[in-house]
Design a protein around this motif. Sequence first.
Motif, short mmCIF file in Angstrom:
data_model
loop_
_atom_site.label_atom_id
_atom_site.label_comp_id
_atom_site.label_asym_id
_atom_site.label_seq_id
_atom_site.Cartn_x
_atom_site.Cartn_y
_atom_site.Cartn_z
N UNK A 1 0.81 -1.22 0.00
CA UNK A 1 0.00 0.00 0.00
C UNK A 1 0.84 1.27 0.00
N UNK A 2 1.92 1.26 0.73
CA UNK A 2 2.77 2.46 0.86
C UNK A 2 4.01 2.42 -0.03
N UNK A 3 4.07 1.45 -0.91
CA UNK A 3 5.21 1.35 -1.81
C UNK A 3 5.04 2.28 -3.01
N UNK A 4 6.14 2.53 -3.73
CA UNK A 4 6.09 3.37 -4.92
C UNK A 4 5.33 2.66 -6.04
N UNK A 5 4.90 3.45 -7.02
CA UNK A 5 4.10 2.92 -8.13
C UNK A 5 4.83 1.80 -8.85
N UNK A 6 6.11 1.98 -9.14
CA UNK A 6 6.87 0.96 -9.87
C UNK A 6 6.93 -0.34 -9.08
N UNK A 7 7.13 -0.23 -7.78
CA UNK A 7 7.23 -1.43 -6.95
C UNK A 7 5.92 -2.21 -6.98
N UNK A 8 4.81 -1.50 -6.91
CA UNK A 8 3.50 -2.17 -6.93
C UNK A 8 3.26 -2.85 -8.27
N UNK A 9 3.51 -2.12 -9.37
CA UNK A 9 3.24 -2.67 -10.70
C UNK A 9 4.14 -3.86 -10.98
N UNK A 10 5.41 -3.79 -10.61
CA UNK A 10 6.33 -4.92 -10.84
C UNK A 10 5.91 -6.13 -10.02
N UNK A 11 5.44 -5.91 -8.82
CA UNK A 11 4.99 -7.03 -7.98
C UNK A 11 3.76 -7.71 -8.59
N UNK A 12 2.80 -6.88 -9.05
CA UNK A 12 1.60 -7.44 -9.67
C UNK A 12 1.98 -8.23 -10.93
N UNK A 13 2.92 -7.71 -11.70
CA UNK A 13 3.36 -8.42 -12.91
C UNK A 13 4.05 -9.73 -12.56
N UNK A 14 4.82 -9.72 -11.46
CA UNK A 14 5.49 -10.96 -11.02
C UNK A 14 4.46 -12.01 -10.60
N UNK A 15 3.39 -11.56 -9.92
CA UNK A 15 2.32 -12.49 -9.55
C UNK A 15 1.67 -13.08 -10.79
N UNK A 16 1.50 -12.25 -11.80
CA UNK A 16 0.90 -12.73 -13.05
C UNK A 16 1.81 -13.75 -13.73
N UNK A 17 3.10 -13.49 -13.71
CA UNK A 17 4.05 -14.45 -14.28
C UNK A 17 3.99 -15.78 -13.53
N UNK A 18 3.89 -15.70 -12.19
CA UNK A 18 3.76 -16.91 -11.40
C UNK A 18 2.49 -17.67 -11.74
N UNK A 19 1.41 -16.92 -11.99
CA UNK A 19 0.15 -17.55 -12.40
C UNK A 19 0.34 -18.30 -13.72
N UNK A 20 1.03 -17.68 -14.69
CA UNK A 20 1.23 -18.33 -15.98
C UNK A 20 2.09 -19.59 -15.85
N UNK A 21 3.08 -19.55 -14.96
CA UNK A 21 3.93 -20.72 -14.76
C UNK A 21 3.12 -21.87 -14.18
N UNK A 22 2.32 -21.57 -13.14
CA UNK A 22 1.54 -22.62 -12.50
C UNK A 22 0.49 -23.20 -13.43
N UNK A 23 -0.14 -22.32 -14.25
CA UNK A 23 -1.21 -22.80 -15.12
C UNK A 23 -0.68 -23.72 -16.21
N UNK A 24 0.62 -23.64 -16.53
CA UNK A 24 1.21 -24.56 -17.50
C UNK A 24 1.99 -25.70 -16.82
#
Length: 440
Positions: free
Chosen positions: A128-151
């Motif tokens: 919540x208190x992190x910078x914009x870049x940190x939040x967006x990169x974290x969300x993108x990393x979660x998405x990448x993890x989702x793609x790995x698990x789904x395959x």
Amino acid sequence: MDHLDLLTGLLINLLVILIVILLLNFHYLSRNKVHKLQMSSFSIYLISSFLMLVSMGLSVQLEDGFLYDLRCIPFLLGGIYGGRKVMPWLAVTMVAIRLPMMGTGVIITMIIAILFTAIILYVRPRLENKALKARVYTYSALSFGYSVLSFWLPSVIFDFGELSSFPIYSAVLTGSTFFVFYLCEIIRTIYILQLKSIKYEKMQVVSHLAASMSHEVRNPLTTVRGFLQLINEDPSNITNNKELSEVAVSEIDRATEVINQYLNFARPHPELEEEVAIRDEINRSKEIIMPLSIKKGITLKANILHHHSIKGDPNKLQQVLINVMKNGLEAMENGGTLRIFSYLENGKIFIVINDTGIGMTKEQLMRLGEPYFSMKGKNGTGLGMMTVYQLVEGMKGTIKVLSKPGKGTSVILSFPPYNKKEEETASTPARTTEVRPSLR
């Protein structure tokens, strides 16, 4: 061909998500007028569920029972911005939407929904208190993890053999997540900046009103103080003191009128418009400013070459004249001459106020009339000429300033003359003649 179908389906899915997000944000911004920032949890849930349903409708089937789409994006969006109240229900909804299609992919969906619900609930408060870049990169990393698990899970558990499509799916999902979340964070930042801007503008309005009122009331009070000093210096001169006291009372009334004008901003009323005699107002303004000119050793001259009038508020015209004349007097610290003359030319009435003071540079002339710009340093509020410009414009007049450093300044006011016949014609209702058909 399967790879091309997968890429096409995912890009169409992304386009739909972006369109829905943009339309909803525009609608939300227009409806709420940025008076508040947070959406309700129920609204977030409905929007996220709708986007997941649309994503499932646009999914691409690579092998029996395995569907791939961008449902992860609305799932993450709802969880991140909705929090604990939304996340569990979104997990249930994602499984419920996938359930009618059956196949072995339902089990994968259940596992991923439970796992990512726990991960998002853990990560969200820490971002919540992190910078914009940190939040967006974290969300993108979660998405990448989702793609790995789904395959990866299908390949391990169900011997799924479409691993060649993984780079396409992973790259599109991760890149789409980055783009969508970056867009949402930018829109969210704009909301916050607009809220701050509205608050700042309100404070500026209060500041301007307070400073402007102080400036406009100070002029008549200065005049009253000067007259009281003259009365105190020669209390035995009854005739002269009576005239001075009458002018002082008149100036107090003018200060009261200025205060009433500012207080009436909350209750707007029609502007006072009547015939204003230029000769009378110039002479009266000259009398008011005379004590200050005598004190500074400045010669005051007036020459009025006509007897015409203008349409407007006499108090406002007097306010304009006194402001400009006072500025001229203050520009002549070592004495000089202040000239006021008025004439009629080309169907317009001109009032020229000329001083022999220090003058202004081109840069200073360009800024003349700006709020808080003053030639008087700490002694000026920078609101006098701004008020002059506004009042002249309100009386359908124009103002032009000519000045050179060391050669004085000329302020040229022009107004349309008052046409009494036109006013009488406008105020008199038009006569209508009834025409009756003749009977033969």
